[in-house]
Design a protein around this motif. Structure first.
Motif, short mmCIF file in Angstrom:
data_model
loop_
_atom_site.label_atom_id
_atom_site.label_comp_id
_atom_site.label_asym_id
_atom_site.label_seq_id
_atom_site.Cartn_x
_atom_site.Cartn_y
_atom_site.Cartn_z
N UNK A 70 20.07 -52.70 -6.03
CA UNK A 70 18.73 -52.10 -6.07
C UNK A 70 17.75 -52.95 -6.88
N UNK A 71 18.23 -53.56 -7.95
CA UNK A 71 17.35 -54.33 -8.84
C UNK A 71 17.30 -55.82 -8.52
N UNK A 116 23.29 -63.98 -10.06
CA UNK A 116 22.00 -64.20 -9.39
C UNK A 116 20.91 -63.32 -9.99
N UNK A 117 21.31 -62.31 -10.78
CA UNK A 117 20.32 -61.42 -11.40
C UNK A 117 19.56 -62.15 -12.50
N UNK A 118 18.23 -61.98 -12.51
CA UNK A 118 17.43 -62.53 -13.60
C UNK A 118 17.57 -61.67 -14.84
N UNK A 119 16.96 -62.12 -15.92
CA UNK A 119 17.05 -61.39 -17.19
C UNK A 119 16.53 -59.97 -17.05
N UNK A 144 19.34 -53.19 -14.42
CA UNK A 144 20.65 -52.72 -13.96
C UNK A 144 21.41 -52.04 -15.08
N UNK A 145 21.35 -52.61 -16.27
CA UNK A 145 22.02 -52.01 -17.43
C UNK A 145 21.42 -50.65 -17.75
N UNK A 153 26.32 -59.08 -19.59
CA UNK A 153 25.13 -58.29 -19.92
C UNK A 153 25.43 -56.79 -20.01
N UNK A 154 26.57 -56.38 -19.47
CA UNK A 154 26.96 -54.96 -19.52
C UNK A 154 27.53 -54.55 -20.86
#
Length: 528
Positions: A72-73, A90-93, A99-100, A130-131
């Motif tokens: 979704x993000x 692939x997720x940006x900052x 997402x977190x 990041x989780x």
């Protein structure tokens, strides 16, 4: 009575000297070789951890929730399958933060965060780090224990853990819309996938779950690639990092003791042989321990190490058998050692690629042997059960390394070259000319050898100097022992040159010369 049975592997397609199995032939250019344990299992490790610690239901639910939140993000186009660890890279900052925020508000987050602590400890810079929250912590020992527990299970694509991971990953891809079934049966196939997932919890205890497991295993290759061009550099780099980390967990462990004997025989000749044996093994293990290995390209270490160990074994067996220190039998050992050296030298020219080719050829040889033994079993039966045991052993050996349906059989030379051409490429043509080829006469019992060593001229002048066959006892000559030690030393030096390592052990060859009064005996003419 004629035998009308089909030849073994008759269903395989022959191209020149290569027999290709039907499945592989049907795939054609679409077939992309991959290693489940090396390339896919690490990608699904996070799912295995969740299911192991949280239980299957909660593990599946959180994995799907996390994947859908990331999807979704995610602004990346195309979006990846969020079943793989590297997909989250692939997720940006901001996208990771979003997402977190989404996933941390779910009831299962705290439990999942604690479960994944061992992954965060293993790979603090992984795409999923990041989780991690401050509450997630683990010790190195606990991390090792969990990874040690799960990885051996994941290496086996038929294990319950592997099948559940694949099934969960497939459902993630299905809900993301990354897994689609085209054609008029597309909807039916999607429904079947969901039905398979509903019974997979019972795997492997029911027929339905085993059938579902086979269907999910067939989907495993979909986790390999990020796009049509294959794995991206981030995936390659992450897998490199993963296997470096895992490879650093402790030392190699074997079911047998790899040390050397401490006691020495009282008799001087036996003591010389024992010291040579111990010294040769000490040199071998010192070299293997000095060289760092890469689990991602482990084939080169397995093949090179095993060939070097083979050279040691041949030299030791020759040394331990004074009765064969004669021109009758010693060349059998020495020709085998020359073969090992040339193969080793050629493989070093492109270590990983040629090591894999060496392995593939061996798998094909065993597949062909199994087919011949099964044909023999069908034709003549197996009254004592020994043939069935042999087939079962090699079937298991083959399956532990690769699916038989994907193994080709090469009826020609494994390297695609003659031994002479290999020696020429490897820069050891002289060794081929003066060692390998002359000793081949003894191995093949060709005329130059048997006429010289197993025949004598008749001394009756009326008999036209014909040859009389003989089998005479020859006294053991330590010259042949020295040759074996010399060829072992040659292999050791090749290994050191190609790997760049240095060891502090005394040379087994030099030690043997010193024990034989410090002078090397004159060697037979065949030696280079």
């Amino acid at each position: 009575m004629s035998d009308n049975r089909k030849p073994v592997l008759a269903d395989h397609k022959r191209r020149n000297k290569v027999l290709t199995p039907p499945l592989l032939a049907a795939m054609g250019d679409l077939h992309m070789p991959y290693s489940w344990s090396k390339e896919i299992a690490p990608q699904l490790l996070w799912i295995a951890i969740l299911q192991d610690v949280m239980g299957l239901a909660d593990g599946v639910n959180f994995a799907i929730e996390l994947a859908l939140a990331a999807d979704k993000n995610c602004s990346h186009c195309p979006k990846p399958q969020f079943a793989k660890i590297t997909s989250f890279d692939v997720l940006g900052v901001d996208e990771k933060a979003a997402t977190l925020t989404t996933i941390s508000s779910t009831p299962l987050y705290a439990k999942a965060n604690a479960a994944l602590a061992c992954l965060f400890e293993l790979l603090p810079d992984s795409p999923m780090s990041f989780l991690q929250s401050d509450a997630a912590s683990d010790s190195g020992n606990a991390t090792q224990a969990k990874i040690y527990e799960l990885l051996p299970k994941l290496y086996d694509r038929h294990s319950r853990e592997s099948v559940l991971c694949i099934a969960t990953g497939a459902m993630i891809s299905l809900q993301q819309g990354k897994l689609r079934f085209a054609g008029p049966q597309g909807e039916e196939l999607a429904t079947k996938l969901s039905d398979d997932f509903s019974v997979i919890e019972q795997y492997p205890d029911t027929d339905a779950s085993r059938a579902a497991g086979a269907s999910f295993r067939a989907l495993a290759p979909m986790f390999l690639f990020s796009g049509l061009d294959g794995p991206d550099q981030r995936t390659i780099d992450w897998l490199d990092q993963f296997w470096r980390q895992v490879g650093a967990f402790g030392e190699c462990n074997t079911p047998i003791e790899l040390g050397v004997a401490q006691e020495e025989p009282p008799d001087e000749p036996e003591r010389i042989i024992a010291r040579f044996r111990n010294s040769a093994r000490t040199e071998l293990y010192a070299r293997l321990n000095a060289l760092e290995f890469d689990l991602k390209e482990i084939e080169q270490h397995e093949v090179v190490g095993a060939l070097l160990a083979r050279q040691v074994t041949l030299a030791i067996d020759l040394a331990a058998s004074p009765a064969v220190w004669t021109p009758h039998s010693a060349p059998l050992f020495l020709r085998a050692m020359a073969d090992v050296y040339i193969v080793l030298a050629w493989i070093f020219g492109s270590r990983q690629e040629r090591a894999k080719k060496f392995i593939e050829d061996g798998l094909g040889n065993i597949k062909l042997e199994i087919a011949h033994r099964k044909a023999e079993l069908e034709k003549n039966g197996d009254p004592d059960g020994q043939l069935a045991e042999i087939i079962e052993y090699w079937d298991s050996w083959l399956a532990s390394q690769k699916m038989a349906e994907l193994v080709e059989v090469n009826l020609g030379n494994w390297s695609g070259l003659t031994t002479r051409a290999m020696a020429q490429e490897a820069g050891c043509l002289d060794f081929y000319n003066y060692v390998y080829q002359p000793f081949s006469n003894a191995v093949h019992s060709s005329w130059p050898h048997v006429s010289d060593k197993n025949a004598l001229y008749c001394l009756n002048p009326a008999h036209r100097w014909h040859r009389i066959a003989i089998s005479e006892d020859l006294h053991p000559d330590p010259h042949w022992l020295v040759l074996g030690a010399k060829y072992l030393e040659k292999a050791f030096k090749l290994y050191d040159e190609k790997t760049g390592i240095t060891i502090g052990c005394q040379s087994a060859y030099e030690g043997l010369l010193e024990a034989l009064e410090g002078s090397q005996p004159q060697e037979p003419e065949e030696d280079a």
